[in-house]
Design an enzyme around this catalytic site. Structure first.
Site, PDB file in Angstrom:
ATOM      1  N   GLU A  72      -1.939  -3.769  -7.238  1.00 32.76           N
ATOM      2  CA  GLU A  72      -1.589  -4.456  -5.999  1.00 32.76           C
ATOM      3  C   GLU A  72      -1.865  -5.941  -6.192  1.00 32.76           C
ATOM      4  O   GLU A  72      -2.999  -6.362  -6.310  1.00 32.76           O
ATOM      5  CB  GLU A  72      -2.410  -3.911  -4.838  1.00 32.76           C
ATOM      6  CG  GLU A  72      -2.045  -4.535  -3.499  1.00 32.76           C
ATOM      7  CD  GLU A  72      -2.844  -3.952  -2.350  1.00 32.76           C
ATOM      8  OE1 GLU A  72      -2.476  -4.212  -1.197  1.00 32.76           O
ATOM      9  OE2 GLU A  72      -3.835  -3.229  -2.610  1.00 32.76           O
ATOM     10  N   THR A  81       0.829  -1.210   0.000  1.00 31.64           N
ATOM     11  CA  THR A  81       0.000   0.000   0.000  1.00 31.64           C
ATOM     12  C   THR A  81       0.861   1.256   0.000  1.00 31.64           C
ATOM     13  O   THR A  81       0.580   2.228  -0.721  1.00 31.64           O
ATOM     14  CB  THR A  81      -0.939   0.006   1.218  1.00 31.64           C
ATOM     15  OG1 THR A  81      -1.785  -1.144   1.168  1.00 31.64           O
ATOM     16  CG2 THR A  81      -1.790   1.266   1.239  1.00 31.64           C
TER      17      THR A  81
END
Length: 265
Positions: A133, A64
């Site tokens: 991601e 993140t």
């Protein structure tokens, strides 16, 4: 109720062109080399102008932070893991269920993960660089593989998921141009995980993180057993936040500039 329409669609797809079609014999469990279809010339030219980069790593490895760092770069779009979907499928939380009873809910979660990650890969790309991601590849090679190796997924479930994954590789464009591997010690991940205190992650033991780390090493460092989806850039990610931001800046061109990605080790 969600699975019934999917089963009907899956059965039709399998009969027409899915796994095991054209008389191909079924093989045993485990990753296989898959022959991808040839994409139309216009699609290939479009892909040459755009890049897909996947940030891979253990739970709490800093993905993140990496995505947030590059999110303000020019002409970069960021796609995070659809965790909110995994937590709420028409009122059900398959992610939480899997962490509490992987043997019962592993297939349920990973079927939905594969679907949602496929959606991430195939949605129209609006920027020159797409930063994702994780990927559909790590869903299969890391998390499905771990469930199977740990004895929490029966072989029949593993083989069915693998067949669907192989079909996706052959028939859908889920290609990746670069993998950024945030290589992190499992103990570091465990300490970070405890600090951020997400509800589903409270039951994750250190042993689970060690198993996930081992599979990342097999896939992205040793290159053994699993096909390599793209060149890999390894960033050691055990450091504190300030140092990680420095490392991301140092690797900016290697990540965002196509010519430099070709030279990643």
């Amino acid at each position: 109720m969600l699975l019934w329409p999917l089963r009907g669609w899956a059965a039709r797809a399998l009969r027409c062109f899915g796994p095991g079609s054209r008389g191909s014999p079924a093989s045993g469990p485990g990753p296989r080399r898959v022959q991808r279809r040839a994409w139309p010339p216009d699609k290939e030219q479009e892909k040459e102008k755009k890049s897909v980069i996947c940030v891979e790593g253990n739970i709490a490895s800093g993905k993140t932070t990496c995505l947030e760092f590059f999110s303000n770069a020019t002409d970069v779009e960021v796609l995070t893991e659809p965790v909110s979907k995994w937590r709420n499928v028409r009122g059900h939380n398959p992610l939480g269920l899997m962490y509490h009873d992987a043997s019962r809910w592993g297939l349920t979660l990973q079927t939905y993960v594969q679907l949602t990650m496929l959606d991430r890969h195939t949605r129209p790309q609006v920027s020159s660089v797409r930063l994702m991601e994780r990927s559909i590849h790590s869903a299969r090679y890391i998390f499905v593989e771990n469930l199977y190796r740990s004895g929490k997924m029966p072989e029949v479930d593993y083989v069915v998921l693998s067949e669907w994954f192989d079909w996706i590789l052959r028939n859908m464009d889920v290609s990746v141009d670069l993998i950024v591997y945030l290589r992190t010690n499992p103990e570091t991940c465990y300490q970070r995980l405890k600090k951020r205190c997400r509800e589903e992650e409270k039951v994750i033991p250190l042993e689970y993180l060690e198993a996930i780390h081992h599979l990342h090493e097999e896939w992205l460092i040793k290159g053994s057993l699993f096909p390599m989806a793209a060149p890999v850039l390894v960033i050691e990610a055990d450091h504190h936040m300030e140092r990680m931001l420095e490392l991301f800046e140092q690797n900016r061109d290697r990540i965002l500039t196509p010519e430099n990605r070709k030279h990643c080790p």
